[in-house]
Design a protein around this motif. Structure first.
Motif, PDB file in Angstrom:
ATOM      1  N   CYS A 133       0.913  -1.207  -0.128  1.00 46.30           N
ATOM      2  CA  CYS A 133       0.094  -0.430  -0.130  1.00 46.30           C
ATOM      3  C   CYS A 133       1.296   1.838   0.136  1.00 46.30           C
ATOM      4  CB  CYS A 133      -0.918  -0.155   1.326  1.00 46.30           C
ATOM      5  SG  CYS A 133      -1.638   1.782   1.432  1.00 46.30           S
ATOM      6  N   CYS A 136       0.183   3.316   3.574  1.00 52.06           N
ATOM      7  CA  CYS A 136       1.058   2.735   4.983  1.00 52.06           C
ATOM      8  C   CYS A 136       1.696   1.231   4.565  1.00 52.06           C
ATOM      9  CB  CYS A 136      -0.235   1.986   5.573  1.00 52.06           C
ATOM     10  SG  CYS A 136      -1.046   0.702   5.392  1.00 52.06           S
ATOM     11  N   ILE A 138       1.695  -1.344   4.148  1.00 51.44           N
ATOM     12  CA  ILE A 138       1.281  -3.134   4.403  1.00 51.44           C
ATOM     13  C   ILE A 138       0.926  -3.785   3.459  1.00 51.44           C
ATOM     14  CG2 ILE A 138      -1.143  -3.338   3.486  1.00 51.44           C
ATOM     15  CD1 ILE A 138      -1.508  -4.293   6.578  1.00 51.44           C
ATOM     16  N   CYS A 145      -5.602  -3.122   4.688  1.00 46.76           N
ATOM     17  CA  CYS A 145      -6.009  -2.269   5.100  1.00 46.76           C
ATOM     18  C   CYS A 145      -7.451  -1.211   4.967  1.00 46.76           C
ATOM     19  CB  CYS A 145      -4.573  -1.395   5.113  1.00 46.76           C
ATOM     20  SG  CYS A 145      -4.125  -0.975   3.470  1.00 46.76           S
ATOM     21  N   CYS A 147      -6.778   1.702   3.713  1.00 45.28           N
ATOM     22  CA  CYS A 147      -6.201   3.155   3.118  1.00 45.28           C
ATOM     23  C   CYS A 147      -6.848   3.628   1.937  1.00 45.28           C
ATOM     24  CB  CYS A 147      -4.781   3.156   2.048  1.00 45.28           C
ATOM     25  SG  CYS A 147      -3.744   2.330   4.389  1.00 45.28           S
TER      26      CYS A 147
HETATM   27 ZN   LIG Z   1      -2.504   1.164   3.740  1.00 40.54          ZN
END
Ligand SMILES: [Zn+2]
Ligand SMILES: [Zn+2]
Length: 164
Positions: A133, A136, A138, A145, A147
């Protein structure tokens, strides 16, 4: 494996082997190579065939990804002429000729150069890799996530313009 240029220039010879090396992020295992040396007027010609496997971090998710490949190349070898030894424009790959300094041929180094040339420029663990991502960090292959719920305000502005 160190070989003598002068000895190989006298009669054809073949060599094979297995070894591994690292190049940057790539861990490469040469699972087999075969090198056939043939004397020529210009010096020595070598026909190299190789198979290899490697691991390298995926460009998208950074997890180790595996790959393999094989290749074949022909290289003309010449003894480095004394008078141009220090001239930089005479690179190793000019006109497909590799210049050998002294009498010593490092066969594994020759094969290594060919394998590196054959390695992929971009490495992806799979076509469906979702990557990390951008917000973030991840690994989206392993978990999700939240996001993507957050809307970038710049896109909202664009949408508004389109409506008009
Ligand atoms: Zn994210
Ligand atoms: Zn990946």
């Amino acid at each position: 494996m160190k070989l003598s240029f002068k000895e190989l220039s006298l009669e054809p010879a073949s060599f094979n082997g297995v070894y591994s090396f690292e190049d940057g992020d790539f861990k490469v295992g040469v699972t087999g190579y075969q090198a056939d040396f043939v004397p020529t007027d210009a010096g020595l010609y070598v026909d190299i065939r190789f198979d290899y496997e490697f691991t390298a971090p995926c460009d998208r998710c950074l997890e180790p990804a595996k790959g393999f490949g094989s290749g074949r190349s022909g290289i003309q070898l010449s003894l480095q002429p004394e008078e141009v030894k220090d001239e930089t424009e005479l690179g190793d790959d000019d006109m497909g000729i590799v210049y050998i300094e002294g009498d010593e041929i490092n066969l594994e180094e020759l094969v290594r150069q060919e394998v590196i040339y054959d390695l992929p420029v971009r490495m992806v663990c799979g076509d469906d890799c979702k990557g990390l991502c951008p917000q973030c960090g991840i690994n989206l292959n392993i978990s999700k996530c939240k996001c993507d719920i957050i809307t970038d305000p710049r896109w909202t502005v664009l949408k508004d313009i389109k409506k008009d």
